[in-house]
Scaffold this motif. Structure first.
Motif, PDB file in Angstrom:
ATOM      1  N   ARG A  37       0.832  -1.198   0.000  1.00 52.12           N
ATOM      2  CA  ARG A  37       0.000   0.000   0.000  1.00 52.12           C
ATOM      3  C   ARG A  37       0.864   1.244   0.000  1.00 52.12           C
ATOM      4  NH1 ARG A  37      -2.583  -0.290   6.148  1.00 52.12           N
ATOM      5  NH2 ARG A  37      -0.691   0.316   7.296  1.00 52.12           N
ATOM      6  N   GLN A  38       0.290   2.308  -0.524  1.00 53.77           N
ATOM      7  CA  GLN A  38       0.995   3.586  -0.565  1.00 53.77           C
ATOM      8  C   GLN A  38       0.039   4.692  -0.167  1.00 53.77           C
ATOM      9  OE1 GLN A  38       2.828   4.640  -4.335  1.00 53.77           O
ATOM     10  NE2 GLN A  38       4.403   5.807  -3.246  1.00 53.77           N
ATOM     11  N   THR A  92      -3.607   3.665  -1.310  1.00 53.01           N
ATOM     12  CA  THR A  92      -3.889   2.864  -2.487  1.00 53.01           C
ATOM     13  C   THR A  92      -3.223   1.512  -2.282  1.00 53.01           C
ATOM     14  OG1 THR A  92      -4.023   4.810  -3.923  1.00 53.01           O
ATOM     15  CG2 THR A  92      -3.645   2.683  -4.982  1.00 53.01           C
ATOM     16  N   TYR A  93      -4.003   0.458  -2.465  1.00 50.06           N
ATOM     17  CA  TYR A  93      -3.517  -0.895  -2.231  1.00 50.06           C
ATOM     18  C   TYR A  93      -3.242  -1.582  -3.566  1.00 50.06           C
ATOM     19  CZ  TYR A  93      -4.595  -0.566   2.709  1.00 50.06           C
ATOM     20  OH  TYR A  93      -4.592  -0.199   4.047  1.00 50.06           O
ATOM     21  N   TYR A  94      -2.075  -2.208  -3.631  1.00 46.06           N
ATOM     22  CA  TYR A  94      -1.626  -2.877  -4.848  1.00 46.06           C
ATOM     23  C   TYR A  94      -1.380  -4.356  -4.567  1.00 46.06           C
ATOM     24  CZ  TYR A  94      -0.508   1.897  -6.362  1.00 46.06           C
ATOM     25  OH  TYR A  94      -0.569   3.232  -6.686  1.00 46.06           O
ATOM     26  N   CYS A  95      -1.745  -5.216  -5.514  1.00 47.97           N
ATOM     27  CA  CYS A  95      -1.303  -6.596  -5.414  1.00 47.97           C
ATOM     28  C   CYS A  95      -0.125  -6.796  -6.352  1.00 47.97           C
ATOM     29  CB  CYS A  95      -2.424  -7.580  -5.699  1.00 47.97           C
ATOM     30  SG  CYS A  95      -3.040  -7.597  -7.376  1.00 47.97           S
ATOM     31  N   ALA A  96       0.709  -7.743  -6.002  1.00 44.80           N
ATOM     32  CA  ALA A  96       1.935  -7.992  -6.738  1.00 44.80           C
ATOM     33  C   ALA A  96       2.204  -9.485  -6.780  1.00 44.80           C
ATOM     34  CB  ALA A  96       3.101  -7.256  -6.083  1.00 44.80           C
ATOM     35  N   ALA A  97       2.893  -9.909  -7.828  1.00 45.94           N
ATOM     36  CA  ALA A  97       3.183 -11.329  -8.028  1.00 45.94           C
ATOM     37  C   ALA A  97       4.679 -11.535  -8.226  1.00 45.94           C
ATOM     38  CB  ALA A  97       2.420 -11.856  -9.242  1.00 45.94           C
ATOM     39  N   ASP A  98       5.170 -12.627  -7.672  1.00 47.13           N
ATOM     40  CA  ASP A  98       6.591 -12.988  -7.756  1.00 47.13           C
ATOM     41  C   ASP A  98       6.691 -14.386  -8.346  1.00 47.13           C
ATOM     42  OD1 ASP A  98       9.221 -13.681  -7.375  1.00 47.13           O
ATOM     43  OD2 ASP A  98       9.285 -13.102  -5.274  1.00 47.13           O
ATOM     44  N   ASP A  99       7.307 -14.497  -9.501  1.00 48.19           N
ATOM     45  CA  ASP A  99       7.353 -15.803 -10.157  1.00 48.19           C
ATOM     46  C   ASP A  99       8.392 -16.746  -9.558  1.00 48.19           C
ATOM     47  OD1 ASP A  99       9.093 -14.771 -13.242  1.00 48.19           O
ATOM     48  OD2 ASP A  99       9.650 -14.654 -11.126  1.00 48.19           O
ATOM     49  N   THR A 117      -6.102  -0.108  -5.936  1.00 44.30           N
ATOM     50  CA  THR A 117      -7.469   0.227  -5.552  1.00 44.30           C
ATOM     51  C   THR A 117      -7.388   1.074  -4.291  1.00 44.30           C
ATOM     52  OG1 THR A 117      -9.683  -0.655  -5.097  1.00 44.30           O
ATOM     53  CG2 THR A 117      -7.826  -1.887  -4.182  1.00 44.30           C
ATOM     54  N   GLN A 118      -8.171   2.136  -4.256  1.00 47.15           N
ATOM     55  CA  GLN A 118      -8.049   3.103  -3.173  1.00 47.15           C
ATOM     56  C   GLN A 118      -8.940   2.736  -1.995  1.00 47.15           C
ATOM     57  OE1 GLN A 118      -9.153   7.188  -4.137  1.00 47.15           O
ATOM     58  NE2 GLN A 118      -7.517   7.955  -2.827  1.00 47.15           N
ATOM     59  N   VAL A 119      -8.371   2.844  -0.821  1.00 47.29           N
ATOM     60  CA  VAL A 119      -9.100   2.617   0.428  1.00 47.29           C
ATOM     61  C   VAL A 119      -9.016   3.898   1.249  1.00 47.29           C
ATOM     62  CG1 VAL A 119      -9.144   1.340   2.597  1.00 47.29           C
ATOM     63  CG2 VAL A 119      -8.677   0.140   0.435  1.00 47.29           C
TER      64      VAL A 119
END
Length: 123
Positions: A37-38, A92-99, A117-119
């Motif tokens: 989140r930021q 603002t919440y972000y999802c992230a993926a690590d392969d 997406t903003q909270v």
């Protein structure tokens, strides 16, 4: 992998929200996933991460006990259930993926990111 977050919005202090992040990727289950989140004017902060199978999770101190990360590989989705929300959770919440599949608490290494997406937590 392309990630799309949803579920943000305005909530009162003490309330709950469930964020979702979906991907259109057949190999979704090979990624470890995380939420960051930021807040306005601040750096990107780690919130929670989950392993490929979902049997291991890792939380920032600010999220432990209030937030729960989960995933449904059959639906190519990862969730963040947020309870007992505080005004300082506004971000603002972000999802992230690590392969690589590693559980990381730092943004380095996550190679795919959603748009956020903003909270807003406010009375």
């Amino acid at each position: 992998v392309q990630l799309v977050e949803s579920g943000g919005g305005l909530v009162q202090p003490g309330g709950s929200l469930r964020l979702s992040c979906t991907a259109s990727e057949r190999t979704f289950s090979t990624y470890s996933l995380a939420w960051f989140r930021q807040a306005p004017g601040k750096e990107l902060d780690f919130v929670a991460a989950i392993s490929r199978s979902g049997d291991s999770t890792y939380y920032a101190a600010s999220a432990a006990g209030r937030f729960t990360i989960s995933r449904d590989n059959a639906k190519n989705a990862v969730y963040l259930q947020m309870n007992s929300l505080k005004p300082e959770d506004t971000a603002t919440y972000y999802c992230a993926a690590d392969d690589t599949g590693l559980l990381r608490g730092m943004k380095d290494g996550y190679d795919s990111w959603g748009q956020g997406t903003q909270v807003i937590v406010s009375s």
